[in-house]
Design an enzyme around this catalytic site. Structure first.
Site, mmCIF file in Angstrom:
data_model
loop_
_atom_site.group_PDB
_atom_site.id
_atom_site.type_symbol
_atom_site.label_atom_id
_atom_site.label_comp_id
_atom_site.label_asym_id
_atom_site.label_seq_id
_atom_site.Cartn_x
_atom_site.Cartn_y
_atom_site.Cartn_z
ATOM 1 N N HIS A 70 48.315 3.165 -38.134
ATOM 2 C CA HIS A 70 49.628 3.085 -37.506
ATOM 3 C C HIS A 70 50.744 3.035 -38.542
ATOM 4 C CE1 HIS A 70 52.846 2.197 -34.891
ATOM 5 N NE2 HIS A 70 52.201 1.494 -33.988
ATOM 6 N N CYS A 71 50.396 2.733 -39.805
ATOM 7 C CA CYS A 71 51.464 2.399 -40.753
ATOM 8 C C CYS A 71 51.795 3.513 -41.751
ATOM 9 C CB CYS A 71 51.097 1.120 -41.495
ATOM 10 S SG CYS A 71 50.989 -0.298 -40.391
ATOM 11 N N ILE A 72 50.828 3.876 -42.603
ATOM 12 C CA ILE A 72 51.184 4.725 -43.746
ATOM 13 C C ILE A 72 51.610 6.143 -43.351
ATOM 14 C CG2 ILE A 72 50.362 5.630 -45.979
ATOM 15 C CD1 ILE A 72 48.793 2.957 -46.191
ATOM 16 N N VAL A 76 53.181 6.815 -40.678
ATOM 17 C CA VAL A 76 54.308 6.694 -39.742
ATOM 18 C C VAL A 76 55.544 6.057 -40.383
ATOM 19 C CG1 VAL A 76 55.042 5.614 -37.560
ATOM 20 C CG2 VAL A 76 52.715 6.504 -37.777
ATOM 21 N N ASP A 77 55.352 4.896 -41.020
ATOM 22 C CA ASP A 77 56.501 4.124 -41.504
ATOM 23 C C ASP A 77 57.401 4.902 -42.463
ATOM 24 O OD1 ASP A 77 55.201 2.268 -40.017
ATOM 25 O OD2 ASP A 77 54.766 0.881 -41.653
#
Ligand SMILES: NC(=O)c1ccc[n+]([C@@H]2O[C@H](COP(=O)([O-])OP(=O)(O)OC[C@H]3O[C@@H](n4cnc5c(N)ncnc54)[C@H](O)[C@@H]3O)[C@@H](O)[C@H]2O)c1
Length: 401
Positions: free
Chosen positions: A256-258, A260-261
């Site tokens: 969910h993070c790398i 997307v952020d």
């Protein structure tokens, strides 16, 4: 004190488990299946033990709900809902908006609202506060703070207690109350001067990982073209005791993070007229790795995969978790199918995904290792096909990056 946690996924349930030791927790989630499961004492998140959940339930300190009215009398609300990208890869605050609606329409007195969802700087001040005010019939004035989540699911050495936590309120009172809340279960709290700094720090942390992963993925391609081992070269560079941090190549980034952020950071940068070329390019390099991997597999197999059975080993985005969000395995499978391969995948941690089930780890013409869970044995991988291509660096004896 009564605490409502909006979203009972990786972040929200983890916080619920820690907060349950000190507070009455209401876990609000709009997924009834998850809520029913949680109320029966069953955790769906790695790192949150069902035994802990059962303990809080039997002590009357945890209840999951899909009913917004159950959060009417809480004293504090934590937002932990997804912040994905839209189809055209732009920040999608739709889940945040829905969470604000639940809070605005139901919370009946002034409370502290803390956002833990990752988003671009300005989200708390310019989006969450106005949205909750818009949905609140009685125009209740809440306190607002941000404390970005840093949990790394599946990790045992760092957890809510020993991972330093950033925070900042829109007002000094909000900051003070935020500190009081987290200090019950977090040892190291760091206040920053504005919510925007905390929001940006979270995005920058993951962007740092994204660009370094892209760099090492590019270097893996350079090392291969030079005929040297990328892993030996990285180990050699890593003997330098300062100024170097080792990242390892892969089929791409997931979770969910790398993936997307950094796009949230790039989007807000471009909105403000600042360049984000490096971030955008890093994203492309990571996305292109899946094609590079498949090109290498094709090159090693007489230039064609048509009709060959290819087993993708490990489809979770990282080892030892069942999370398949943005997994690089999806693109690898897509490229393999485009080349005519008959693709199946093996991942007993994930079990079923995209309407397909985990296949046996055997009997393929070709195996491509995308993620290696700890309980999958190297020997079994090597025996699963006459040709094995490893993207993880954890299968000695296989071909690979
Ligand atoms: N997973 C991580 O490792 C991690 C780490 C740090 C930060 N974050 C951030 O935390 C946030 C949450 O991520 P996550 O991994 O916990 O997501 P998740 O998908 O695991 O959980 C989100 C939960 O929210 C629920 N939900 C969605 N909309 C809702 C609504 N309107 N009301 C109530 N519940 C709703 C979903 O049903 C789901 O159970 C994201 O912004 C993410 O970027 C995640």
């Amino acid at each position: 004190m009564k605490v409502a946690i909006i979203g009972q996924g990786y972040v929200g349930l983890t916080i619920s488990a820690f907060a349950g030791e000190h507070f009455d927790v209401i876990g609000f989630d709009n997924n009834k299946r998850i809520v029913d499961q949680l109320n029966s004492g069953k955790s769906h998140i790695e790192g949150v033990e069902s035994s802990v959940l059962k303990q809080w339930i039997s002590a009357g300190r945890y209840q999951a709900t899909t009913d917004g009215r159950d959060i009417a009398n809480v004293d504090l609300v934590v937002i932990a809902v997804p912040t994905p990208l839209s189809k055209d890869r732009k920040p999608d605050l739709g889940f945040i908006d829905a969470a604000c609606k639940t809070i605005g329409e139901n919370v009946s007195k002034p409370v502290l609202v803390i956002n833990e969802s990752t988003s671009f700087p300005g989200t708390l001040r310019n989006y969450i506060k106005p949205a909750i005010e818009k949905y609140s019939k009685d125009k209740i004035e809440h306190l607002y703070a941000i404390s970005p989540e840093r949990v790394d699911p599946g990790r045992s050495d760092f957890n809510q207690k020993n991972t330093p936590r950033l925070y900042s309120g829109l007002t000094p009172e909000a900051s003070e109350k935020t500190r009081a809340f987290y200090s019950k279960f977090c040892d190291n709290l760091i206040e920053v001067s504005s919510p925007e700094v905390a929001e940006s720090a979270k995005l920058f942390e993951n962007t740092f990982r994204q660009v370094n992963i892209a760099l090492v993925n590019e270097f893996a391609q350079i090392a291969h073209s030079l005929g040297i081992s990328v892993y030996e070269t990285l180990d050699a560079a890593n003997t330098k005791p300062y100024g170097f941090m080792k990242f390892t190549p892969s089929a791409g980034v997931g979770g969910h993070c790398i993936p997307v952020d950094p796009t949230y950071l790039a989007a807000v940068a471009e909105e403000h007229g600042a360049p984000a070329t490096f971030i955008r390019r890093a994203n492309e390099v990571n996305l292109e790795m899946s094609k590079y991997v498949v090109d290498r597999v094709v090159a090693d197999n007489d230039g064609s995969l048509a009709g060959k059975s290819v087993l993708v080993v490990g489809v979770a985005y990282k080892p030892n978790v069942a999370d398949v969000r943005e997994t690089a395995a999806e693109l690898v499978i897509e490229h393999l199918r485009q080349r005519g391969a008959v693709v199946s995948w093996h991942d007993d941690v994930v079990g079923s995904w995209n309407g397909e089930s985990s296949a046996p780890l055997s009997g393929a013409d070709i195996a491509v290792v995308v993620t290696k869970h700890d309980d999958v044995k190297v020997r079994e991988i090597l025996d699963s096909a006459p040709y094995v291509f490893d993207t993880t660096g954890k299968v000695p004896g296989a071909k690979g990056l």
